[in-house]
Design a protein around this motif. Structure first.
Motif, PDB file in Angstrom:
ATOM      1  N   GLY A  84     -12.561  41.644  43.115  1.00 29.46           N
ATOM      2  CA  GLY A  84     -12.553  41.550  41.664  1.00 29.46           C
ATOM      3  C   GLY A  84     -13.917  41.273  41.059  1.00 29.46           C
ATOM      4  O   GLY A  84     -14.029  41.142  39.832  1.00 29.46           O
ATOM      5  N   LYS A  85     -15.000  41.153  41.871  1.00 30.56           N
ATOM      6  CA  LYS A  85     -16.321  40.857  41.332  1.00 30.56           C
ATOM      7  C   LYS A  85     -17.330  41.973  41.636  1.00 30.56           C
ATOM      8  O   LYS A  85     -18.538  41.738  41.649  1.00 30.56           O
ATOM      9  CB  LYS A  85     -16.851  39.546  41.892  1.00 30.56           C
ATOM     10  N   GLU A  86     -16.838  43.145  41.857  1.00 24.88           N
ATOM     11  CA  GLU A  86     -17.734  44.258  42.090  1.00 24.88           C
ATOM     12  C   GLU A  86     -18.618  44.503  40.870  1.00 24.88           C
ATOM     13  O   GLU A  86     -18.162  44.377  39.729  1.00 24.88           O
ATOM     14  CB  GLU A  86     -16.937  45.530  42.423  1.00 24.88           C
ATOM     15  N   ASN A  87     -19.846  44.853  41.156  1.00 21.28           N
ATOM     16  CA  ASN A  87     -20.857  45.166  40.136  1.00 21.28           C
ATOM     17  C   ASN A  87     -21.274  43.943  39.284  1.00 21.28           C
ATOM     18  O   ASN A  87     -22.028  44.106  38.322  1.00 21.28           O
ATOM     19  CB  ASN A  87     -20.380  46.295  39.215  1.00 21.28           C
ATOM     20  N   GLU A  88     -20.776  42.782  39.600  1.00 25.92           N
ATOM     21  CA  GLU A  88     -21.202  41.584  38.885  1.00 25.92           C
ATOM     22  C   GLU A  88     -22.461  41.009  39.547  1.00 25.92           C
ATOM     23  O   GLU A  88     -22.719  41.217  40.735  1.00 25.92           O
ATOM     24  CB  GLU A  88     -20.100  40.531  38.869  1.00 25.92           C
ATOM     25  N   THR A  89     -23.229  40.271  38.750  1.00 24.35           N
ATOM     26  CA  THR A  89     -24.484  39.711  39.243  1.00 24.35           C
ATOM     27  C   THR A  89     -24.215  38.386  39.949  1.00 24.35           C
ATOM     28  O   THR A  89     -23.504  37.525  39.434  1.00 24.35           O
ATOM     29  CB  THR A  89     -25.466  39.485  38.089  1.00 24.35           C
ATOM     30  N   ALA A  90     -24.816  38.228  41.133  1.00 21.90           N
ATOM     31  CA  ALA A  90     -24.654  37.015  41.927  1.00 21.90           C
ATOM     32  C   ALA A  90     -26.004  36.301  42.046  1.00 21.90           C
ATOM     33  O   ALA A  90     -27.064  36.925  42.074  1.00 21.90           O
ATOM     34  CB  ALA A  90     -24.110  37.353  43.307  1.00 21.90           C
ATOM     35  N   THR A  91     -25.935  34.969  42.109  1.00 21.84           N
ATOM     36  CA  THR A  91     -27.135  34.138  42.296  1.00 21.84           C
ATOM     37  C   THR A  91     -26.844  33.164  43.429  1.00 21.84           C
ATOM     38  O   THR A  91     -25.983  32.285  43.298  1.00 21.84           O
ATOM     39  CB  THR A  91     -27.466  33.363  41.012  1.00 21.84           C
ATOM     40  N   ILE A  92     -27.563  33.314  44.537  1.00 23.28           N
ATOM     41  CA  ILE A  92     -27.329  32.497  45.729  1.00 23.28           C
ATOM     42  C   ILE A  92     -28.655  31.882  46.170  1.00 23.28           C
ATOM     43  O   ILE A  92     -29.702  32.555  46.164  1.00 23.28           O
ATOM     44  CB  ILE A  92     -26.729  33.344  46.869  1.00 23.28           C
ATOM     45  N   SER A  93     -28.601  30.619  46.533  1.00 24.27           N
ATOM     46  CA  SER A  93     -29.794  29.895  46.973  1.00 24.27           C
ATOM     47  C   SER A  93     -29.894  29.953  48.492  1.00 24.27           C
ATOM     48  O   SER A  93     -28.911  29.690  49.203  1.00 24.27           O
ATOM     49  CB  SER A  93     -29.741  28.434  46.515  1.00 24.27           C
ATOM     50  N   TYR A  94     -31.104  30.225  48.961  1.00 25.54           N
ATOM     51  CA  TYR A  94     -31.403  30.255  50.392  1.00 25.54           C
ATOM     52  C   TYR A  94     -32.658  29.395  50.641  1.00 25.54           C
ATOM     53  O   TYR A  94     -33.721  29.904  50.984  1.00 25.54           O
ATOM     54  CB  TYR A  94     -31.635  31.703  50.862  1.00 25.54           C
ATOM     55  N   ASP A  95     -32.500  28.121  50.473  1.00 24.49           N
ATOM     56  CA  ASP A  95     -33.633  27.214  50.682  1.00 24.49           C
ATOM     57  C   ASP A  95     -33.876  27.030  52.176  1.00 24.49           C
ATOM     58  O   ASP A  95     -32.943  27.032  52.990  1.00 24.49           O
ATOM     59  CB  ASP A  95     -33.356  25.865  50.024  1.00 24.49           C
ATOM     60  N   HIS A  96     -35.135  26.826  52.487  1.00 25.86           N
ATOM     61  CA  HIS A  96     -35.511  26.630  53.886  1.00 25.86           C
ATOM     62  C   HIS A  96     -36.205  25.281  54.035  1.00 25.86           C
ATOM     63  O   HIS A  96     -37.139  24.959  53.299  1.00 25.86           O
ATOM     64  CB  HIS A  96     -36.445  27.755  54.365  1.00 25.86           C
ATOM     65  N   LEU A  97     -35.734  24.465  54.990  1.00 25.52           N
ATOM     66  CA  LEU A  97     -36.246  23.119  55.204  1.00 25.52           C
ATOM     67  C   LEU A  97     -37.290  23.128  56.316  1.00 25.52           C
ATOM     68  O   LEU A  97     -37.034  23.644  57.409  1.00 25.52           O
ATOM     69  CB  LEU A  97     -35.100  22.177  55.565  1.00 25.52           C
ATOM     70  N   ILE A  98     -38.441  22.565  56.015  1.00 23.81           N
ATOM     71  CA  ILE A  98     -39.522  22.417  56.988  1.00 23.81           C
ATOM     72  C   ILE A  98     -39.733  20.922  57.216  1.00 23.81           C
ATOM     73  O   ILE A  98     -40.160  20.211  56.301  1.00 23.81           O
ATOM     74  CB  ILE A  98     -40.829  23.060  56.500  1.00 23.81           C
ATOM     75  N   THR A  99     -39.440  20.446  58.415  1.00 25.54           N
ATOM     76  CA  THR A  99     -39.603  19.026  58.714  1.00 25.54           C
ATOM     77  C   THR A  99     -39.912  18.850  60.193  1.00 25.54           C
ATOM     78  O   THR A  99     -39.264  19.465  61.035  1.00 25.54           O
ATOM     79  CB  THR A  99     -38.341  18.242  58.341  1.00 25.54           C
ATOM     80  N   PRO A 100     -40.849  17.989  60.503  1.00 27.55           N
ATOM     81  CA  PRO A 100     -41.816  17.401  59.572  1.00 27.55           C
ATOM     82  C   PRO A 100     -43.026  18.314  59.423  1.00 27.55           C
ATOM     83  O   PRO A 100     -43.213  19.246  60.216  1.00 27.55           O
ATOM     84  CB  PRO A 100     -42.205  16.107  60.283  1.00 27.55           C
ATOM     85  N   LEU A 101     -43.819  18.040  58.416  1.00 26.68           N
ATOM     86  CA  LEU A 101     -45.078  18.772  58.262  1.00 26.68           C
ATOM     87  C   LEU A 101     -46.052  18.354  59.362  1.00 26.68           C
ATOM     88  O   LEU A 101     -46.067  17.212  59.810  1.00 26.68           O
ATOM     89  CB  LEU A 101     -45.681  18.495  56.881  1.00 26.68           C
ATOM     90  N   LYS A 102     -46.899  19.259  59.786  1.00 32.71           N
ATOM     91  CA  LYS A 102     -47.811  18.983  60.906  1.00 32.71           C
ATOM     92  C   LYS A 102     -48.907  18.010  60.515  1.00 32.71           C
ATOM     93  O   LYS A 102     -49.131  17.007  61.164  1.00 32.71           O
ATOM     94  CB  LYS A 102     -48.416  20.299  61.406  1.00 32.71           C
TER      95      LYS A 102
END
Length: 249
Positions: A84-102
């Protein structure tokens, strides 16, 4: 005219349905991170629910202060289209965690890049400031409160010192005056010199002497009857006694 309007509406509908409406957003633009805590690279992907845009690849990399590009991580995504959501705009977050910093040299701009089959989008990037020590947030409210408290304490101490000094200076004077007053009140009145004997007392004494002399004289004269030859001598004696009486008076 009607045909032109149809073309315009068709173009707008294609845009709404996702014809080329893909984007990558990265917020906030600046971060401060500790070496032990690490950072999270934000990556928000905006795409339409269409088979052409549900498959894409994400690449994370960063560019240091020198301008050197370093790859961090990459991933492939295949998003299922909800019913039921074809052709609708989607917004998805793909955050990437970096731990610990060098190390502190990890400071730089971190990017998120998304690639579709025919489209490639790169985010604006996030500048990350790597720090070895923690960031101490200063509270101006507490500083103002401490400053006001210190000022009030200093003023109260100063006022107390002034009051004590004033009491120390003025109270001895008042005590001395009170002591002098007490001494004056307790001292007995000075003895008055004896009054001179009145003149009448002297006169009375002299009169007593005179009367005694007169009595003696009269006693001597009354019983005796001298001859006439001796009368002038007695008369002279009487006159001398009278003169003596007047001199005493």
């Amino acid at each position: 005219m009607a045909s032109n309007l149809k073309i315009i509406f068709l173009f707008l509908w294609l845009l709404r349905c996702g014809g080329g409406s893909v984007n990558v957003q990265q917020n906030p633009p600046i971060q401060v991170a500790l070496l032990k805590e690490g950072i999270s690279i934000p990556c928000k992907v905006i795409f339409p629910y269409m088979p052409k845009y549900t498959k894409f690849s994400i690449f994370y990399y960063w560019i240091n202060s020198v301008g050197q590009k370093t790859s961090i991580y990459s991933r492939n995504e295949n998003v299922a289209i909800p019913s039921g959501k074809e052709n609708e705009t989607a917004t998805i977050s793909y955050d990437h965690l970096i731990t610990p910093l060098k190390n502190i040299a990890s400071t730089g701009t971190y990017y998120c890049e998304v690639k579709w089959n025919d489209v490639q989008k790169v985010g604006n990037g996030v500048f990350v400031l790597a720090r070895g020590a923690g960031y101490v947030e200063t509270s101006y409210g507490w500083e103002i409160l401490i400053t006001l408290t210190t000022l009030l304490a200093a003023l109260s101490i100063t006022a107390t010192v002034l009051l004590l000094w004033k009491r120390k200076v003025l109270c001895p004077r008042r005590s001395q005056l009170n002591i002098l007053r007490q001494k004056v009140e307790t001292q007995p009145p000075p003895a008055s010199p004896p009054l001179p004997s009145p003149v009448y007392d002297c006169l009375d004494l002299q009169q007593v002497d005179i009367y005694s002399i007169l009595d003696n004289n009269t006693n001597d004269l009354s019983p005796r009857k001298s001859p006439r030859a001796k009368t002038p001598k007695k008369q002279a004696t009487l006159e001398e006694s009278t003169d003596t009486l007047y001199e005493n008076i």
